[in-house]
Each structure stands twice: as C-alpha cells, then as structure tokens.
Design a protein around this motif. Sequence first.
Motif, PDB file in Angstrom:
ATOM      1  N   VAL A  24       0.877  -1.176   0.000  1.00  0.00           N
ATOM      2  CA  VAL A  24       0.000   0.000   0.000  1.00  0.00           C
ATOM      3  C   VAL A  24       0.909   1.219   0.000  1.00  0.00           C
ATOM      4  N   PRO A  25       1.237   1.777  -1.155  1.00  0.00           N
ATOM      5  CA  PRO A  25       2.211   2.874  -1.220  1.00  0.00           C
ATOM      6  C   PRO A  25       1.747   4.113  -0.460  1.00  0.00           C
ATOM      7  N   ASP A  26       2.704   4.811   0.117  1.00  0.00           N
ATOM      8  CA  ASP A  26       2.446   6.104   0.757  1.00  0.00           C
ATOM      9  C   ASP A  26       2.388   7.154  -0.354  1.00  0.00           C
ATOM     10  N   PRO A  27       1.236   7.797  -0.557  1.00  0.00           N
ATOM     11  CA  PRO A  27       1.120   8.748  -1.668  1.00  0.00           C
ATOM     12  C   PRO A  27       2.000   9.981  -1.511  1.00  0.00           C
ATOM     13  N   THR A  28       2.536  10.210  -0.312  1.00  0.00           N
ATOM     14  CA  THR A  28       3.403  11.373  -0.102  1.00  0.00           C
ATOM     15  C   THR A  28       4.866  11.067  -0.409  1.00  0.00           C
ATOM     16  N   ASP A  29       5.167   9.828  -0.799  1.00  0.00           N
ATOM     17  CA  ASP A  29       6.551   9.446  -1.076  1.00  0.00           C
ATOM     18  C   ASP A  29       6.790   9.401  -2.576  1.00  0.00           C
ATOM     19  N   PRO A  30       7.471  10.392  -3.145  1.00  0.00           N
ATOM     20  CA  PRO A  30       7.682  10.406  -4.600  1.00  0.00           C
ATOM     21  C   PRO A  30       8.554   9.254  -5.082  1.00  0.00           C
ATOM     22  N   ALA A  31       9.380   8.699  -4.192  1.00  0.00           N
ATOM     23  CA  ALA A  31      10.241   7.589  -4.592  1.00  0.00           C
ATOM     24  C   ALA A  31       9.484   6.267  -4.638  1.00  0.00           C
ATOM     25  N   GLY A  32       8.293   6.216  -4.034  1.00  0.00           N
ATOM     26  CA  GLY A  32       7.485   5.006  -4.061  1.00  0.00           C
ATOM     27  C   GLY A  32       8.042   3.870  -3.244  1.00  0.00           C
ATOM     28  N   ARG A  33       8.741   4.181  -2.156  1.00  0.00           N
ATOM     29  CA  ARG A  33       9.359   3.138  -1.339  1.00  0.00           C
ATOM     30  C   ARG A  33       8.668   2.968   0.015  1.00  0.00           C
ATOM     31  N   ARG A  34       8.024   4.016   0.501  1.00  0.00           N
ATOM     32  CA  ARG A  34       7.338   3.915   1.796  1.00  0.00           C
ATOM     33  C   ARG A  34       5.925   3.371   1.610  1.00  0.00           C
ATOM     34  N   GLY A  35       5.371   2.857   2.709  1.00  0.00           N
ATOM     35  CA  GLY A  35       4.004   2.381   2.670  1.00  0.00           C
ATOM     36  C   GLY A  35       3.837   1.138   3.516  1.00  0.00           C
ATOM     37  N   LEU A  36       2.609   0.652   3.611  1.00  0.00           N
ATOM     38  CA  LEU A  36       2.305  -0.525   4.419  1.00  0.00           C
ATOM     39  C   LEU A  36       2.551  -1.799   3.620  1.00  0.00           C
ATOM     40  N   GLY A  37       3.112  -2.803   4.291  1.00  0.00           N
ATOM     41  CA  GLY A  37       3.349  -4.083   3.650  1.00  0.00           C
ATOM     42  C   GLY A  37       4.368  -3.993   2.534  1.00  0.00           C
ATOM     43  N   ARG A  38       4.745  -5.151   2.017  1.00  0.00           N
ATOM     44  CA  ARG A  38       5.672  -5.197   0.895  1.00  0.00           C
ATOM     45  C   ARG A  38       5.269  -6.322  -0.052  1.00  0.00           C
ATOM     46  N   VAL A  39       5.442  -6.070  -1.348  1.00  0.00           N
ATOM     47  CA  VAL A  39       5.312  -7.092  -2.373  1.00  0.00           C
ATOM     48  C   VAL A  39       6.715  -7.611  -2.665  1.00  0.00           C
ATOM     49  N   CYS A  40       6.868  -8.926  -2.634  1.00  0.00           N
ATOM     50  CA  CYS A  40       8.207  -9.523  -2.694  1.00  0.00           C
ATOM     51  C   CYS A  40       8.238 -10.684  -3.679  1.00  0.00           C
ATOM     52  N   GLU A  41       9.459 -11.121  -3.969  1.00  0.00           N
ATOM     53  CA  GLU A  41       9.667 -12.306  -4.792  1.00  0.00           C
ATOM     54  C   GLU A  41      10.575 -13.279  -4.064  1.00  0.00           C
ATOM     55  N   LEU A  42      10.290 -14.572  -4.230  1.00  0.00           N
ATOM     56  CA  LEU A  42      11.187 -15.612  -3.737  1.00  0.00           C
ATOM     57  C   LEU A  42      12.414 -15.704  -4.641  1.00  0.00           C
ATOM     58  N   ASP A  43      13.513 -16.163  -4.084  1.00  0.00           N
ATOM     59  CA  ASP A  43      14.708 -16.340  -4.900  1.00  0.00           C
ATOM     60  C   ASP A  43      14.478 -17.385  -5.987  1.00  0.00           C
ATOM     61  N   ARG A  44      13.653 -18.375  -5.694  1.00  0.00           N
ATOM     62  CA  ARG A  44      13.228 -19.361  -6.702  1.00  0.00           C
ATOM     63  C   ARG A  44      11.865 -19.898  -6.277  1.00  0.00           C
ATOM     64  N   PRO A  45      11.029 -20.310  -7.219  1.00  0.00           N
ATOM     65  CA  PRO A  45       9.708 -20.821  -6.858  1.00  0.00           C
ATOM     66  C   PRO A  45       9.809 -21.989  -5.882  1.00  0.00           C
ATOM     67  N   ALA A  46       8.806 -22.084  -5.003  1.00  0.00           N
ATOM     68  CA  ALA A  46       8.773 -23.153  -4.011  1.00  0.00           C
ATOM     69  C   ALA A  46       7.331 -23.569  -3.792  1.00  0.00           C
ATOM     70  N   THR A  47       7.137 -24.745  -3.240  1.00  0.00           N
ATOM     71  CA  THR A  47       5.784 -25.128  -2.878  1.00  0.00           C
ATOM     72  C   THR A  47       5.347 -24.307  -1.665  1.00  0.00           C
ATOM     73  N   LEU A  48       4.045 -24.180  -1.521  1.00  0.00           N
ATOM     74  CA  LEU A  48       3.509 -23.488  -0.348  1.00  0.00           C
ATOM     75  C   LEU A  48       3.974 -24.176   0.929  1.00  0.00           C
ATOM     76  N   ARG A  49       4.032 -25.492   0.898  1.00  0.00           N
ATOM     77  CA  ARG A  49       4.509 -26.240   2.070  1.00  0.00           C
ATOM     78  C   ARG A  49       5.936 -25.820   2.436  1.00  0.00           C
ATOM     79  N   ASP A  50       6.808 -25.729   1.442  1.00  0.00           N
ATOM     80  CA  ASP A  50       8.200 -25.365   1.719  1.00  0.00           C
ATOM     81  C   ASP A  50       8.314 -23.907   2.161  1.00  0.00           C
ATOM     82  N   PHE A  51       7.485 -23.045   1.573  1.00  0.00           N
ATOM     83  CA  PHE A  51       7.534 -21.640   1.995  1.00  0.00           C
ATOM     84  C   PHE A  51       7.078 -21.502   3.440  1.00  0.00           C
TER      85      PHE A  51
END
Length: 278
Positions: free
Chosen positions: A127-154
């Motif tokens: 949820v980006p902070d609209p007052t941050d022009p760099a688009g780095r602040r905000g609630l939560g984060r969207v991320c990527e795994l280094d490689r796909p994994a099963t939900l069980r392994d995650f």
Amino acid sequence: MPRLSEVLAQFDALWPPERAEQWDAVGTVCGDPDAPVTRVLIAVDPVKDVVDEAVRLGADLILTHHPLYLRGTTTVSAGTFKGRVVHTLIKHDIALHVAHTNADSADPGVSDALAGALDLRVVRPLVPDPTDPAGRRGLGRVCELDRPATLRDFAARAAHRLPATAQGIRVAGDPDSVVSTVAVSGGSGDSLFDHVRAAGVDVFLTADLRHHPVSEATQHSPLALVDAAHWATEWPWCELAATQLDEISDRHGWDLRVHVSKTVTDPWSSHHSSGAPN
C-alpha cells in the motif's frame, strides 16, 4: 554520551511521528530530555518482563514497537499493570519511546525486516504512501522468492526463520501449489486483502488472520495464506532498528550499547492439537 533528546531526534528522523496513523499513539511516553543515554533496549512490547530486562541491563532507554497506552487513561496507578510499568520506568530513570505505524510505513520498515528474515526480495510497497515520490514507503511489501517453491516449503521457511511461538505457522491453501510472489505485512494484516488481491501475488504472509476474512479470501481467489504470530512477524524489526541505531551511534561517536530483547512477549503459551494437519 548523547542526551535523550538527541537520540529521540534521530528516532523522529527515522520514524517521523506525523507518518503514524491518526488512531495511533507514538512518541515518547516518559523520560527526561536532558538525561544521558548509554544503553538502549529494543523490543516489540512495553510489558513488565521487558521493563525488568531493561532494569537488569542498566538501560536508559527502551524503544518498543507497540504503544503502552494506545488510548487515553485517567490513571497511572501502580495497581494497574501499565501503571506499574510507568512507575518502574520512572523509578529507574528509564525512558520509553514508541515507533508503531510510523515504523510500519518507513523505508526501511517493519515489513522490510520481515521480508529480510524470510530472504525475500522486496519489489515495492503493498500500500504505497502517496506522499513518497520515490514510491518506497508504505504498508506491507510485495516480494519475490529467490526461486519458486511449494507453499509447504515456503511455510516451513517461515517456521524456521521467524521466532518460535506456541501458535507456529498456519496455512490456508494447497500445500503443493507453487508460489513465487509474496505479500508480507508485519502484524495484523487481514484489512489488506483487497490490496493483496490487486497485487496478484501467490501468497500473503501476515498475522492475526480471522476466520471470516480468511474464508472469504479463499473463496475470492486461489491466494494462499500464511498466518504467523503477531509478535513473531514484528520482532525482526527490532534487529533492523538496532542496526540503524548502531550506525547513528557510530556516525555521531556516541558509543551506545544497543540490545535487542530476546524475551518472548507473544501472549500465547502453548498449542494443543487433536490431529489437525501439520
């Protein structure tokens, strides 16, 4: 050595109080601005066990994520547990400062620390902070795994990387499904489901998920859910904050001794199961 007011000015630079949610109660609870600070204890909860730990350490300042008083009070009587905390702090000349939702939305913030603990690559705020022009602040984060994994392994990764609690890790979804994108939010996160679905991630890791929001979320989409203990998802921020304060101390030549509390303040003490899936 720095005065308390100097350390607090650095805290306000890291976690500006004006960026806290309107309902929140952040900032300094008690402490003499002119008092010297040599030792700091960082913890999630301002509870008696943490304050007693600070007394034993000889700490001058406690930094916590959760507020002591989230709502107004008419008493700090030592006959109440929060009043006893205040009395102990003042008796031992220990200041208390809170960085809560202003630390959640910071860059880096609580969810960055959570992502780091899970070895995830942060892509953007959930949820980006609209007052941050760099688009780095905000609630939560969207991320990527280094490689796909099963939900069980995650889920197993989360159980291994986050502090152990009585609850452990709960999972909603097909354990054999493959996940590669993750949304994380330290602390209570079931108010963010709309943002998580809009992000199009495979799995959402957070805490305090309730029955009805989870039931509805699983009906909306194949989104997998991983529910950890509230305390466990926010404790990694303590280590991040300690690193930030160490860097500030070195830059200013303060020689602060910064400690991260290992006291488990998650309120649940045990878990019993009659044979539910692990």
